[in-house]
Structure formats: C-alpha cells, structure tokens
Write an enzyme that holds these catalytic residues in place. Sequence first.
Site, PDB file in Angstrom:
ATOM      1  N   CYS A 196      -3.916   0.965   3.590  1.00  8.04           N
ATOM      2  CA  CYS A 196      -5.025   1.307   2.695  1.00  8.04           C
ATOM      3  C   CYS A 196      -5.982   0.141   2.448  1.00  8.04           C
ATOM      4  CB  CYS A 196      -4.484   1.809   1.362  1.00  8.04           C
ATOM      5  SG  CYS A 196      -3.503   3.323   1.508  1.00  8.04           S
ATOM      6  N   HIS A 198     -10.846   2.139  -2.827  1.00  5.01           N
ATOM      7  CA  HIS A 198     -10.088   2.927  -1.864  1.00  5.01           C
ATOM      8  C   HIS A 198      -9.756   4.272  -2.486  1.00  5.01           C
ATOM      9  CE1 HIS A 198      -6.960   4.507   0.601  1.00  5.01           C
ATOM     10  NE2 HIS A 198      -6.017   4.235  -0.281  1.00  5.01           N
ATOM     11  N   ASN A 233      -7.028  11.169   0.944  1.00  8.87           N
ATOM     12  CA  ASN A 233      -6.814   9.747   1.210  1.00  8.87           C
ATOM     13  C   ASN A 233      -6.824   9.540   2.725  1.00  8.87           C
ATOM     14  OD1 ASN A 233      -5.818   7.169   1.625  1.00  8.87           O
ATOM     15  ND2 ASN A 233      -4.164   7.339   0.131  1.00  8.87           N
TER      16      ASN A 233
END
Length: 335
Positions: free
Chosen positions: A114, A262, A292
């Site tokens: 991430c 993020h 995501n």
Amino acid sequence: MYHSKIAGLGYYVPENVVTNNDLSKIMDTNDEWIQERTGIKERRHIIRGEDTTTTMGVKAAKIAIERSGVANEDIDFVVFATLSPDYYFPGPGVLVQRDLGLRTVGALDVRNQCSGFIYALSVADQYIKTGMYKNILVIGSEVHSTGLDMTDRGRGVSVIFGDGAGAAVVSREEDLSKGILSTHLHSEGLHAEELIVKAPGMGSRWVTDIIADNDPNDESYFPYMNGQFVFKNAVVRFSEVIMEGLAANNLEVSDIDMLVPHQANLRISQFIQQKFKLTDNQVFNNIQKYGNTTAASIPIALTEAWELGKIKSGDTVVLAAFGSGFTWASAIIKW
C-alpha cells in the site's frame, strides 16, 4: 542539486464494475455491511485475458507520458510498484520497458504494497535530485481480483480490494521552491504477519508444497488481515508521517491544500480528516468507486483530483500511505 516534479499523470481501471450487491450473490455479505465498515460501494475487476498488472500499468503510463510532453525516448528509468506482478519473476518493470518500446533503460520493481507508490516516488526523486536521471516513469498497478477468496471464508478481505493502475512521469525541476519537497519512509516488520499472503514463498510454502498437500482448506495463498489491529496502527502512523513531512518543510496543517491518502478504508481517511480538522475540499477520496487498489490507489486518486481541478499550480499536496509490512510513507509536493 535539483528538485523533481510530477510532469504528467494518468490512470486506468477496468471497465468491469463489481458492486456490493454483485458480491452479495456469491458470498454472505450485503451493501450496508460493506459500506458501513469500509465506505466502498463498488470496485473494478479485470476480465481474465483482457488485462494484467503490466497491461494496466502500460495504459496508465501512456496517458501520463502524453500529458507530460516527454517523449518515450527521453524516459531514463522505470520504477514499478506492485504486490501482484504478472509473473513471480521477472517483475513488471521490464515488461513495461518492452511494451512501451523504451530504450534499454533500467527498470526497478518496488514491493511495498500500500505504500509502494510513495516508496517508488521517493526512489525516483532521489535519482533526479542527484542528477543521475532527468525523466522517470513511476507506476503503481494491481490485480487483486484473481487472487482473492471469493467465498464466505474470505469475505472480510475480498470485499475491500479492486484492480487498477496509475502512473506519473517525474521530471527534473530546477526551481527548488517547487516539486517534491521531501519524502518520508518507515517500516515495522514486527507486525508483518498481521497483513500477509504467506504462500507461495521460498521460505515457507512454495508451489511444490501446495501441490503435494492438495489441501482444499489451505488458506496460506489467500490474503490474511487482522483488520482491527491494522486500522489502529494505520490511524496512528498516518498522522505521524503527515506531521513529519510538514515539520521537515516548516509547514502547518493549515498549509495543506490537498491531502491524498492511500485508499485503504474510508473510515481511516475520515478519522485523519477529522483529527487534522481538514475540510472536504482538502481531502480526496475515491475508494467508494474503486475499493483498495494498493500501490495503484494514490496515483489513481492523485490523477482524478488533478483532472477535476482540485489540484492547482502552487498548491501544497500531501500524499500519505500505510499498509502491509508494516510500511508507511508520506510525500510533500509543491505543485
């Protein structure tokens, strides 16, 4: 010494939209449950045979290169961030070099999940600051959908992730008041197993072990996440690394024109927004549409924010990420 600037941005997501209601038909979940916990309404999944991590990265890169005004032959280096490469090896960086028809420039793959795009951006920034390279292509791209456990067993993780890619051309900037002012990178491997795909791995369970056992209950090659533990760490590290970046540049929270976090969980972004007392116009979220997308989430969101006119010349833009590893990072950019 130079600064580096983002000269061009682009993103690509598959056309195949998968809604929460679509997922409710194949696992025991529902739209209300997913939205309440993650903020996600839908995500994109590739259609097998049409897209891969590399092909999506190439599509995003072509847009970024065109917008940058930099010719293919002037790209000096490629940095590709992903946890989902087309092959176990080689990584997708060299495939991008091939598919874009670039010169035989170097290609580097970054495996920081991430936080991957900010790590990749930091690598590019250092190469340009030292004068080694002038134009670097940075890509974040992920295919999650083909590696998720799309059953009731995996629903806690599988509803979160989507596929997509984002790219940036990072170029030399001689005005030291502009561009990437600083990047800040951290890791805490103590908690590596709290968000992990254990297999296949040379040190644990390789393909030969999985085949030999032929165990239908083997979950080692599906993502595992200790959700509450990750959330608690994320909100702390997000705050710390944002403040670290601001302090390094003698900036205050009030100086932030746009925060692009993020896109891990809308609740994390909302927590940070409330803690820093930022308005909706100072934070950009698009997890509602894409889920995501790990290393792709920041470049996709950054591109969308720029396309919508939410990022303008002279703005102070903050990028921040936290994820598997544990790794976390921030970047402070004067647009």
